[in-house]
Every structure is written in C-alpha cells, then in structure tokens.
Scaffold this motif. Structure first.
Motif, PDB file in Angstrom:
ATOM      1  N   VAL A 178      27.876 -41.820 -29.399  1.00  0.00           N
ATOM      2  CA  VAL A 178      29.276 -41.958 -28.996  1.00  0.00           C
ATOM      3  C   VAL A 178      29.926 -43.063 -29.817  1.00  0.00           C
ATOM      4  CG1 VAL A 178      30.875 -42.401 -27.102  1.00  0.00           C
ATOM      5  CG2 VAL A 178      28.725 -41.238 -26.655  1.00  0.00           C
ATOM      6  N   ARG A 183      35.529 -42.786 -28.560  1.00  0.00           N
ATOM      7  CA  ARG A 183      34.702 -42.086 -27.561  1.00  0.00           C
ATOM      8  C   ARG A 183      34.316 -40.686 -28.036  1.00  0.00           C
ATOM      9  NH1 ARG A 183      36.858 -46.507 -26.017  1.00  0.00           N
ATOM     10  NH2 ARG A 183      36.451 -47.342 -23.930  1.00  0.00           N
ATOM     11  N   ALA A 185      32.020 -37.884 -29.274  1.00  0.00           N
ATOM     12  CA  ALA A 185      30.594 -37.748 -28.997  1.00  0.00           C
ATOM     13  C   ALA A 185      29.965 -36.626 -29.802  1.00  0.00           C
ATOM     14  CB  ALA A 185      30.373 -37.506 -27.506  1.00  0.00           C
ATOM     15  N   LEU A 260      28.801 -41.838 -20.491  1.00  0.00           N
ATOM     16  CA  LEU A 260      28.900 -40.439 -20.919  1.00  0.00           C
ATOM     17  C   LEU A 260      27.753 -39.617 -20.342  1.00  0.00           C
ATOM     18  CD1 LEU A 260      30.121 -38.154 -22.534  1.00  0.00           C
ATOM     19  CD2 LEU A 260      28.872 -38.963 -24.534  1.00  0.00           C
TER      20      LEU A 260
END
Length: 317
Positions: A178, A183, A185, A260
């Motif tokens: 990530v 953010r 991923a 996450l």
C-alpha cells in the motif's frame, strides 16, 4: 468569510464606511444605497473609525468569557481517566459524577473523542502521519487466511455442518503493498510466505507502482523471516529502495496496510457466504479494482486512491 447570503463583502463594507465617514453621507442614505439597515451601516462606520480597513474583517463569534464552562481541573480529570482506563463518555461521567454530554464535549476539545485515537496498550495518543508524495513510503504485509472448503464453510452451512466440512482446507497468504500517500494498493493471493514468494511478489508490485508513474523510495515491513532474508534485501538494494522495519510487537507502525487487511476481510473475505475458495478468489480482483478506483477513503476526504495518482493508467507516460 461572509456567508453566501450576506449583503456586504469586506470590500462592500469598506465602501459603505468610507461613504459615511469620509464623504459625510447620512446613515439612512448609505444604508439604502448598500441595502442594509441603518444599524448595520452604523456598525461598520464605527469599526472603520476605530480600526480602519482592518476592522472590515469578520470577527469570531466566540464569547470573551464562558463562566459556565467546565472547570479546567475537571477537564484534566476527564482526560486523565480517558488515557489511563480507556473508558467511554458515559462510564467516565458516572465515575466522576458528570453528565455524559459534558464529558463528550471535553474529550472532543481535547482531540480524544474516539478510542481509536489511543494506543490500547499504552493509552498514548496515536500520532498519525501521511507522506507528501506517492512512492515516498510503501507499506508491505502478509495476511494469513483460512481457505473455504468446497461446499462452503460455517457461514454458508452453519456451525455444525461447517465444522465437519472444514478439514484440510489449508490456508492462503494475501501479500499486500500500500502506498502511504495515495493508499493505492497492489495485492495477490499466494500459497505461502516464504522469502522466494515474498520477493517475487514485491517484484510484481514494484512493476505495478512503476506503471502508475510512482517511484518507490522506501518500503516498510514487519520483522517476518521473509523480510529479513538476503533475497529480500538484495532485491530492494538493486532497485535503489531503502528497507525499513517496524519495532518488534508494534504493528501500529505499519498501520496503513494493517487497516487495509481489516477492510479486506470485512468487504471481501467475509462479505458474503462463499461456497468455495475458488468463488472467493474470483471476486478478489473486482474488489481490489473497486478499492483503488471507486471506493471512497475516509483519509482522502471520501475520494478513492486513484484520485491521488494522476498517471494511474499510464496514459500520460
């Protein structure tokens, strides 16, 4: 800043005040010209006489004194109980003999309105940070997940039947990277967490971030054996990437990928009763695409990670 229906902006107030003070207009004439009341015209004229142009700005509506505000000593006691015992407003209020609404207001002013803002182990306020640009730091982690046996597990069949059907289902290992700033991923479901598997995963993840226009500078991992191996170190060194590891028993340091993992479990792995592991894996790529391109992220003001990666699809390269 004046509200949307305000008849006067700061410039309009200045014009009104100058008409009254410098040009000698009567208040009623100035009020009619600028479509306000004579009282309002008097107010801005007096402000101009006393402060000049700087007096045309909005002032805070906060009172100079708040005689009924909770005493400072009581506020300190509320904060102390919150940090030491990690209780909610209602329980703190009962303990200190206060109203829950009062305790909640004090905690909000102190930045302690949510227990998630405190470290459960130490009670210290969690320091949150965010890197300034994509690629400055990438978080990497592995999540071990039990496979769903053919026919379904306990979520699909119930506890008794699911318990009989779960033998020898094995495990999957979800490797995830990530980007700290965006953010964004990249994740794969693999068969183990060996150094060869982790190194090969990072090679593909690095290629993905590069294709999105992201230059990876540092990678943060925990102290797993695969991340302490020579193969992992050499792979990052050859790419010019600095490797950082968290302190032992401090998963909070790698919190973005840990969070996450939790989202992944809630919104994909356990989102519905799958009938087989193959069915769950088939839904993974669509979920990951939704996460990166469409799902609003609270840390990004409700926007998806793709909003912070201008060259995500490579069309500008």
């Amino acid at each position: 800043m004046p509200h949307r229906n305000a008849p006067l902006t700061e410039t309009g107030r200045l014009r009104l005040a100058r008409c009254v003070v410098e040009d000698g207009w009567p208040l009623r004439r100035a009020a009619e010209r600028f479509q306000v009341s004579p009282t309002t015209a008097q107010q801005w004229a007096d402000r101009y006489r006393q402060f000049g142009e700087t007096g045309m700005c909005d002032r805070s509506s906060r009172p100079h004194t708040s005689p009924r505000r909770t005493p400072t000593r009581t506020e300190r006691r509320i904060v102390k109980v919150r940090l030491l015992r990690r209780w909610g407003p209602a329980r703190i209020a009962h303990f200190l003999g206060l109203a829950p609404s009062t305790v909640h207001r004090v905690l909000t002013r102190s930045g302690l309105a949510r227990l998630t803002h405190l470290d459960r182990a130490t009670g210290q306020v969690i320091r949150r940070y965010e890197r300034e640009r994509p690629g400055e730091l990438v978080h990497v982690d592995i999540k071990k997940l039990g496979n769903i046996p053919d026919g379904g597990g306990h979520k699909a069949l119930g506890r008794p039947a699911g318990r009989k059907n779960r033998s020898n289902a094995g495990y999957s290992y979800i490797h995830t990277a990530v980007d700290d700033h965006s953010r964004l991923a990249y994740s794969e479901i693999l068969t183990d967490e060996k150094k060869e598997t982790a190194t090969a995963f990072w090679t593909r993840a690095h290629a993905y971030f590069t294709s999105c226009g992201i230059t990876v500078e540092r990678v943060l991992t925990d102290n797993g054996a695969c991340y302490k191996s020579h193969a992992w170190r050499e792979t990052l060194t050859q790419a010019g990437i600095t490797h950082k590891r968290t302190r032992p028993y401090r998963p909070q340091t790698n919190g973005k990928v840990e969070r996450l993992n939790r989202t992944l479990l809630d919104e994909w792995a356990y989102a519905r009763p799958y009938r087989s592991e193959a069915e769950r894996r088939a839904a993974f790529s669509d979920w990951l695409h939704t996460y990166n391109h469409h799902r609003g992220h609270t840390a990004l003001a409700g926007k998806p990670p793709a909003s912070r990666v201008p060259n995500l699809t490579g069309q500008y390269s």
